[in-house]
Design a protein around this motif. Structure first.
Motif: not given
Ligand code: ZN
Ligand code: KG4
Length: 333
Positions: A113, A117, A138, A310
């Motif tokens: 993840h 980003h 985040s 996201d």
């Molecule tokens: Zn994130």
């Protein structure tokens, strides 16, 4: 050469994100968020998030295909967030990806993840400049990473030792009576406040902290300092200026984030700084980073705001970069 079409699936937290890229061009980006269902709990409830992903998955894929004017059989590969995130939520995304890929007989790339980003910046701003330093901020993470080749994964140089930056925004917003998620609320309220009204602490910046925690962050002391300050004002019967608290808190966070990220670039002799993750949508972080990167002679790359939080496009973008680099599928069907 026909550019491969990659469908990205993101379900690590409360957003069911489906993105489709053709080569490095974004052709669809659809998001179904369960944020409203979590708001009254003041944070994301994992079971609610998993259930919402399950319900949103197929309709969101359909919407993305319609946006891209494609059929499912046009997809060449699937990219899916493997980790980190809420385990039940991730499981819904990975199961959907594996079911689709095996039905279509196409390959899957299970991706990280945080790397996604960073990779998302390739969609709007072209090929990533590498090596680079990335500041990833985040709701769940605050890390400084060294990016040598994003298709192989970034190396963490430092991270938060307690709360993530976004988590600090959300908790302080709650103290100020602002709704969840608090980051965008503080960002907006702070525009009418003074960032120098209250001097809040800058965690892990003292000389003795830098020995062990040069590129690490700590935001829980800051959150406590804000809580104490609010209590003291209330006890003294003073009116609370929410914009001043928001602006001064925000300044404390972005001051440390930018200071340490730029120091990491300088120390490693690297000329590019990426900033990604939900907090990268913050206006003051974007402005201060631009000012400090310019002063340090660094190239600064921050994705457009809607691609910072996201989404599935970032996962598709990283899958596409992996295909282009000839990285093997994580599962071949
Ligand atoms: Zn994130
Ligand atoms: O990357 P993201 O969408 O999800 C995670 O992977 O955590 O980040 C969500 C976080 C939340 O804590 C939210 O309050 C914060 O990003 N955020 C912001 C802003 N927009 C979102 N924080 C500060 N300013 C913003 N404009």
């Amino acid at each position: 050469m026909i550019e491969p079409i990659v469908l990205g699936i993101e379900t690590s937290c409360d957003e069911t994100g489906i993105g489709i890229v053709c080569g490095n061009t974004l052709v669809a980006n659809q998001i179904a968020s369960s944020i409203a269902e979590h708001a009254r709990f003041g944070g994301v409830v994992p079971e609610i998030a998993s259930r919402a992903h399950l319900e949103a998955m197929l309709p969101t894929i359909d919407r993305a295909l319609a946006e891209a004017k494609l059929k499912l059989t046009d997809i060449d590969a699937i990219s899916v967030t493997r980790n980190p995130g809420l385990i039940g939520a991730l499981l819904v995304g990975v199961s959907a990806a594996e079911g689709l890929a095996s039905g279509l007989g196409i390959e899957i790339h299970h991706v990280d993840h945080l790397d996604a980003h960073i990779a998302v910046d390739s969609l709007d701003h072209g090929a990533l400049t590498q090596p680079a330093i990335a500041l990833l901020v985040s709701g769940g993470h605050s890390s400084i990473m060294l990016v040598e080749d994003i298709t192989q994964g970034a190396t963490v140089l430092g991270s938060t030792i307690d709360d993530a930056a976004g988590e600090a925004f959300d908790k302080v917003a709650r103290l100020l009576g602002l709704p969840f998620p608090g980051g965008p609320q503080i960002d907006s309220v702070a525009t009418s406040g003074s960032s120098t009204a209250i001097k809040f602490p800058r965690g892990l910046t003292a000389t003795h902290d830098l020995v062990e925690h040069k590129f690490d962050f700590s935001f829980s002391g800051l959150k406590t300092a804000v809580a104490r300050w609010i209590e003291a004002q209330q006890r003294a019967g003073n009116a609370l200026s929410v914009p001043d608290v928001a602006a001064s808190f925000q300044e404390a966070v972005v001051d440390v984030l930018t200071q340490k990220a730029i120091a990491a670039a300088i120390e490693n002799g690297i000329g590019t700084l990426f900033i990604g993750g939900g907090v990268a949508a913050n206006s003051r972080l974007r402005d201060l980073a631009a000012e400090r990167a310019r002063a340090a002679g660094l190239e600064l790359r921050i994705p457009p705001r809607q691609l910072c939080t996201d989404n599935g496009a970032m996962v598709a973008a990283l899958g596409a970069l992996r295909l282009q680099a000839g990285r093997p599928a994580t599962r071949q069907n």
